[in-house]
Structure formats: C-alpha cells, structure tokens
Enzyme design. Structure first.
Site, PDB file in Angstrom:
ATOM      1  N   GLY A 175       0.796  -1.239   0.000  1.00 44.22           N
ATOM      2  CA  GLY A 175       0.000   0.000   0.000  1.00 44.22           C
ATOM      3  C   GLY A 175       0.820   1.276   0.000  1.00 44.22           C
ATOM      4  O   GLY A 175       0.338   2.336  -0.390  1.00 44.22           O
ATOM      5  N   ASP A 213      -3.693   2.014  11.838  1.00 41.97           N
ATOM      6  CA  ASP A 213      -5.078   1.799  12.263  1.00 41.97           C
ATOM      7  C   ASP A 213      -5.074   1.200  13.679  1.00 41.97           C
ATOM      8  O   ASP A 213      -4.946   1.935  14.647  1.00 41.97           O
ATOM      9  CB  ASP A 213      -5.774   0.895  11.235  1.00 41.97           C
ATOM     10  CG  ASP A 213      -7.248   0.677  11.533  1.00 41.97           C
ATOM     11  OD1 ASP A 213      -7.839   1.480  12.269  1.00 41.97           O
ATOM     12  OD2 ASP A 213      -7.820  -0.301  11.008  1.00 41.97           O
TER      13      ASP A 213
END
Ligand code: IMP
Ligand code: MG
Length: 184
Positions: A49, A107
């Site tokens: 990512g 996260d």
C-alpha cells in the site's frame, strides 16, 4: 481474470484530494530532510500500500539515503484478521543505521508494533515511523507515529495505494469506500 468494477461508483466521498496529498507529502519531505541531514537514513517502505506514498516521499527527501522494503499482511478485506504474516524481509542490514519506516495507514497499530519490535532487535541507531494516514479511533495497541501526514476519521478508505481486497489502489486520491461494497 476479468472484472467489471466502477471504482468511482464505489466511493462515498473524496477525503483527501490529489493536490492536498502532493502538497502535504512535499512539506513532510522538507521536515524529514532537515531531521535526517547527515544521518544517511535507510528509508523502509511497507509493501504494498505504501508504493505511491513512498515514491513521492522518497523523492521529497533530498539528503543522501537508501531504500529498502518489507512486507507483512494483517488484513483480510475491510476487517482485521488479527493474524500477521511476514512475507518479505529487508535486504539491507540495519545495525547502527537510522531507520525511517514509511507506512500507508496506522489503524489498530498491530502491524507497526510487530514490525517495530522485530527491527529493534537488530540494533538500529534509531527507528522512527512516518505514516501517510493515522486513524486514531481504530487503535487497540499503544503506538504513535513520529510523523503523520493526515489524521483521518474512522472510515474505511481506499486509493493512493490503499486497497480493499487489492482493488482501488490506483485511485489518485484517498476516498471513503461505500460500506455497501464490503458489507455485500
Ligand atoms: P493496523 O495493523 O490495524 O494498524 O493496520 C495497518 C494496515 O491495515 C495497513 O497497512 C493497511 O494495509 C490496512 N488498513 C487499515 N485501515 C485501512 C483502511 O481504511 N483502508 C485500507 N487499508 C487499511
Ligand atoms: Mg492493505
């Protein structure tokens, strides 16, 4: 495999535009250049990512440095599977090096905690984290990034490298994915 996917149709709203991304990353690059001047840092990208963020940030850091990459996987779809798999290790020895980790999103904090502990065992001179996005509402372990480009609300986002089951990475902005896409 052929797929019919209308990427824009699946986006609820644009959260961070292309222009905002470019501006903020360049600004952070100036800060990191100052911070790491003379330290010859090893800039480590967490695949996959991070690729667009890495490319832009790495070119914004103008002090001599090297690059390396590692890969772990903790996510299955839009919910954390809780299981971490180490897929690719670094190629360069980090002993006594100033290591700067670049990550797409922080996260729960589990991925970076795992990577951090693993790399600290190798005796780097320093180890810092720079994340493109921080989602503090998702945190369930104590971990903060040293550098954060954007703090975002607790929605599932895609684009600019971020995926949902490997799709949407090539959207040039960061957008909120419609819940109907992953609740299907
Ligand atoms: P953590 O271990 O929960 O901090 O999750 C970090 C990884 O989860 C990131 O590297 C992403 O691959 C993935 N992730 C977490 N939130 C999102 C999101 O909103 N969109 C896409 N991927 C996410
Ligand atoms: Mg992912």
């Amino acid at each position: 495999m052929t797929k019919s996917l209308d990427m824009m149709q699946d986006i609820e709203r644009v959260l961070i535009s292309e222009e905002e991304l470019h501006r903020r990353i360049r600004e952070m690059g100036v800060e990191l250049t100052r911070e790491y001047a003379g330290k010859n840092p090893l800039v480590v990208g967490i695949l996959r990512g991070v690729v667009p963020f890495f490319a832009e940030m790495a070119l914004s850091i103008s002090t001599p440095c090297q690059w390396d990459f590692l890969s772990v996987s903790s996510y299955d779809g839009a919910a954390s599977s809780g299981k971490l798999t180490f897929r690719k290790d670094l190629d360069i020895d980090i002993k006594d090096r100033h290591v700067l980790i670049l990550e797409d999103i922080l996260d729960s904090g589990r991925t970076l905690t795992y990577i951090r502990e693993l790399l600290l065992q190798r005796g780097p001179a320093s180890l810092k984290i720079c994340t493109l996005l921080d989602k503090p509402s998702g945190r369930n372990v104590e971990l903060e990034a040293d550098y954060t480009c954007f703090t975002i609300p607790g929605a599932f986002v895609v684009g600019y490298g971020l995926d949902y089951n490997d799709d949407y990475r090539n959207l040039p902005f960061v957008g909120v994915l419609k819940p109907s896409v992953y609740e299907k």
